[in-house]
Design a protein around this motif. Structure first.
Motif, PDB file in Angstrom:
ATOM      1  N   CYS A 336       0.811  -1.229  -0.010  1.00  0.00           N
ATOM      2  CA  CYS A 336      -0.062  -0.007   0.056  1.00  0.00           C
ATOM      3  C   CYS A 336       0.849   1.089  -0.025  1.00  0.00           C
ATOM      4  CB  CYS A 336      -0.739   0.009   1.258  1.00  0.00           C
ATOM      5  SG  CYS A 336      -2.261  -1.319   0.934  1.00  0.00           S
ATOM      6  N   LEU A 337       0.898   1.994  -1.059  1.00  0.00           N
ATOM      7  CA  LEU A 337       1.733   3.226  -1.196  1.00  0.00           C
ATOM      8  C   LEU A 337       1.040   4.309  -0.713  1.00  0.00           C
ATOM      9  CD1 LEU A 337       2.773   2.439  -4.708  1.00  0.00           C
ATOM     10  CD2 LEU A 337       3.903   1.719  -2.647  1.00  0.00           C
ATOM     11  N   ARG A 338       1.690   5.274   0.150  1.00  0.00           N
ATOM     12  CA  ARG A 338       0.890   6.270   0.429  1.00  0.00           C
ATOM     13  C   ARG A 338       0.956   7.474  -0.365  1.00  0.00           C
ATOM     14  NH1 ARG A 338      -0.058   7.802   5.803  1.00  0.00           N
ATOM     15  NH2 ARG A 338       1.399   6.496   6.518  1.00  0.00           N
ATOM     16  N   TRP A 339      -0.091   7.964  -0.497  1.00  0.00           N
ATOM     17  CA  TRP A 339      -0.445   8.992  -1.458  1.00  0.00           C
ATOM     18  C   TRP A 339      -1.048  10.079  -0.606  1.00  0.00           C
ATOM     19  CZ3 TRP A 339      -4.819  10.378  -4.434  1.00  0.00           C
ATOM     20  CH2 TRP A 339      -4.543  11.471  -5.532  1.00  0.00           C
ATOM     21  N   SER A 340      -1.469  11.305  -1.536  1.00  0.00           N
ATOM     22  CA  SER A 340      -2.048  12.394  -0.939  1.00  0.00           C
ATOM     23  C   SER A 340      -3.482  12.222  -0.381  1.00  0.00           C
ATOM     24  CB  SER A 340      -2.291  13.481  -2.001  1.00  0.00           C
ATOM     25  OG  SER A 340      -3.091  14.524  -1.698  1.00  0.00           O
ATOM     26  N   ASP A 341      -3.852  12.969   0.508  1.00  0.00           N
ATOM     27  CA  ASP A 341      -5.096  12.963   1.183  1.00  0.00           C
ATOM     28  C   ASP A 341      -6.237  13.795   0.502  1.00  0.00           C
ATOM     29  OD1 ASP A 341      -4.437  11.168   3.044  1.00  0.00           O
ATOM     30  OD2 ASP A 341      -3.794  12.366   4.654  1.00  0.00           O
ATOM     31  N   THR A 342      -5.860  14.102  -0.622  1.00  0.00           N
ATOM     32  CA  THR A 342      -6.781  14.985  -1.592  1.00  0.00           C
ATOM     33  C   THR A 342      -8.151  14.543  -1.637  1.00  0.00           C
ATOM     34  OG1 THR A 342      -7.059  16.320  -3.575  1.00  0.00           O
ATOM     35  CG2 THR A 342      -6.002  14.017  -3.583  1.00  0.00           C
ATOM     36  N   MET A 393       1.591   1.651   5.600  1.00  0.00           N
ATOM     37  CA  MET A 393       1.960   2.311   4.376  1.00  0.00           C
ATOM     38  C   MET A 393       3.374   2.005   3.838  1.00  0.00           C
ATOM     39  SD  MET A 393      -0.859   3.611   3.245  1.00  0.00           S
ATOM     40  CE  MET A 393      -2.463   3.685   3.732  1.00  0.00           C
ATOM     41  N   THR A 394       3.706   2.241   2.543  1.00  0.00           N
ATOM     42  CA  THR A 394       5.021   2.370   2.088  1.00  0.00           C
ATOM     43  C   THR A 394       5.205   3.914   1.686  1.00  0.00           C
ATOM     44  OG1 THR A 394       5.309  -0.127   1.317  1.00  0.00           O
ATOM     45  CG2 THR A 394       6.635   1.727   0.209  1.00  0.00           C
ATOM     46  N   GLU A 395       6.133   4.449   2.088  1.00  0.00           N
ATOM     47  CA  GLU A 395       6.077   6.064   1.826  1.00  0.00           C
ATOM     48  C   GLU A 395       6.806   6.083   0.376  1.00  0.00           C
ATOM     49  OE1 GLU A 395       5.151   8.517   3.627  1.00  0.00           O
ATOM     50  OE2 GLU A 395       4.617   7.077   5.305  1.00  0.00           O
ATOM     51  N   PRO A 396       6.714   7.409  -0.210  1.00  0.00           N
ATOM     52  CA  PRO A 396       7.309   7.646  -1.454  1.00  0.00           C
ATOM     53  C   PRO A 396       8.783   7.899  -1.275  1.00  0.00           C
ATOM     54  CG  PRO A 396       6.128   9.445  -0.855  1.00  0.00           C
ATOM     55  CD  PRO A 396       5.662   8.512   0.326  1.00  0.00           C
ATOM     56  N   HIS A 397       9.557   7.294  -2.284  1.00  0.00           N
ATOM     57  CA  HIS A 397      10.972   7.264  -2.047  1.00  0.00           C
ATOM     58  C   HIS A 397      11.286   8.792  -2.516  1.00  0.00           C
ATOM     59  CE1 HIS A 397      11.900   7.024  -6.391  1.00  0.00           C
ATOM     60  NE2 HIS A 397      13.065   7.476  -6.112  1.00  0.00           N
TER      61      HIS A 397
END
Length: 470
Positions: A336-342, A393-397
């Motif tokens: 699960c890749l962390r992305w924006s909470d938009t 979550m996996t954070e963006p690199h």
């Protein structure tokens, strides 16, 4: 004797992709902004920040499968632009035959017309179910007249083509999806200047698939032979393993096996599931693997999952499974890749041709980058709880923020600074190109009429300086 559709199967394609993959290390790459262009303006207004640019894609390298050229195609407003990513110059520009047509989607393919010829074709879709094919080397459009593809709803005037994808091995088969809640496959393999026919060849309908809700994103898995669609009501797929592609088969006789993919549930505080969170606005099949990236609206994450492992137990030969009666399969994410909470929708992902770098924009002009090739390689999916608990979550690199030093004098003079709110607006789409020489460019397009080009540098090559819109 049955005749099959004309298509080309590149035997060395997977080998070239693997070779490209082994030569790149994204952890040591950093992206710098090099060109920002406002090239889709209405009436050539240099301060136009209202025209939305929807999609972008680098031209495939005909002589080196798995690589791209430096030519970037973008569509938005009522125009298509071809941009040189190195110089930042618009080399060619195309307009629909009707000024009222708006363009939303594009896709590249490489055709082999015979006698050793190769040509790259750019398909473009838009409002009123408009479809046009562009041959950049001859600076011409191939469909005369342009096609207005009539969907099953027969509401052509209001429907639009919002997504396009070519079959990865049958390079002349084009899948079109959009607001009509259907997907159509068209044969465009003879729509080129070298056709044997004296009359202009037009696309031939091969198949029509009912998607049950509006289609926002299409992607085709080469490894699993499955077409995936991100729709208003979820994620759906169709297995093409048993489709008969012979020319004497009627379109209604081509019936792929339907699949509904059940994504992990996300519950509200009251235990109920938000219907809006079933909307899938972007799906990408990762090149060279069975992995799929899927983004649902309002979830703040991207699911990375294994398509081959998910469908391996599907009874595709069962008489109960058809294009209209779908089998339901649960998706277990590998990551699960962390992305924006938009709370904005329709920010489409893009992946590098080597399958290593995944990118997705946000609503503040930023781009989230994930190095998915280093730690995620065809391993067994880890079970994730399908309940209200938030999975790890996996954070963006890496995150590319909107350049704070970007000068935009035309907008400032027109007093439109407040509309931009200090950033470039919503990033509608991201794409990554890798040339045979190893040069890497990332492009994004925005809701504020911008085409943004970044170049990858090694740490010691980093450059800096103020940028100005062109």
């Amino acid at each position: 004797m049955k005749r099959k559709l004309t298509y080309d199967s590149d035997e060395n394609e997977s080998g070239n992709i693997e070779e490209c993959t082994q030569g790149l290390e994204y952890d040591n790459k950093f992206f710098e902004p090099v060109h920002f262009l406002r090239c889709h303006s209405k009436a050539n207004d240099p301060a136009d920040v209202k025209t939305q640019v929807w999609q972008c894609a680098f031209e495939p390298d005909m002589n080196s499968p798995g690589h791209t050229t430096n030519l970037l195609a973008t569509c938005g407003g009522n125009s298509v632009c071809l941009v040189d990513a190195v110089t930042g110059k618009v080399s060619k520009k195309f307009y629909p035959e009707e000024a009222s047509i708006l363009l939303f989607s594009l896709a590249w393919t490489t055709l082999h017309p015979g006698r050793g010829r190769k040509c790259n074709i750019l398909a473009v879709g838009g409002s009123k179910c408009y479809l046009q094919l562009i041959l950049p080397t001859k600076n011409c459009s191939l469909l005369s007249p342009p096609q207005f593809l009539s969907p099953p709803s027969k509401n052509k005037a209001k429907d639009l083509i919002s997504c396009l994808v070519f079959h990865p091995t049958m390079h002349g088969v084009l899948f079109c999806g959009g607001s009509s809640s259907s997907i159509a496959a068209w044969d465009i393999s003879q729509c080129h200047p070298w056709s044997d026919s004296s009359e202009p060849k037009l696309p031939e309908l091969l198949m029509s698939i009912t998607a049950h809700s509006e289609v926002f994103s299409l992607s085709f898995s080469k490894t699993s032979n499955v077409l995936l669609a991100g729709c208003n009501s979820g994620l759906f797929g169709w297995s093409m393993n048993e489709v008969k592609w012979e020319k004497n088969v009627a379109p209604h006789q081509r019936k792929p096996k339907g699949i509904e993919f059940i994504l992990p549930e996300v519950s509200e505080g009251n235990g109920e599931t938000d219907d809006d969170e079933t909307l899938v606005d972007s799906v990408v099949c990762i090149p060279g693997s069975s992995l799929v990236a899927t983004k649902c609206a309002l979830r703040g994450l991207i699911y990375l999952w294994n398509l081959a492992a998910t469908i391996e137990n599907m009874q595709v030969k069962s008489n109960k499974i058809s294009e209209s009666r779908k089998v339901k399969l649960s998706v277990t994410p590998v990551k699960c890749l962390r992305w924006s909470d938009t709370d904005d929708y329709f920010m489409a992902m893009g992946c590098s041709p080597d399958g290593q770098l995944l990118g997705c924009g946000d609503d503040e002009g930023g781009v989230w980058l994930y190095n998915i090739g280093r730690n995620v390689v065809e391993h067994k999916a880890k079970r994730v709880k399908r309940d209200a608990d938030q999975p790890s979550m996996t954070e963006p690199h890496q995150r590319l923020l909107w350049p704070s030093t970007l000068a935009d004098p035309e907008v400032q003079n027109a007093r439109k600074v407040k509309r931009l709110e200090g950033h470039g607006g919503v990033i509608d789409h991201v794409t990554v190109g890798i040339t045979q020489s190893g040069a890497i460019h990332l492009a994004s397009v925005t809701s504020t009429n911008l085409v943004c080009i970044w170049k990858a540098f090694d740490d010691e090559e980093m450059v800096s300086g103020d940028k100005m819109l062109k």
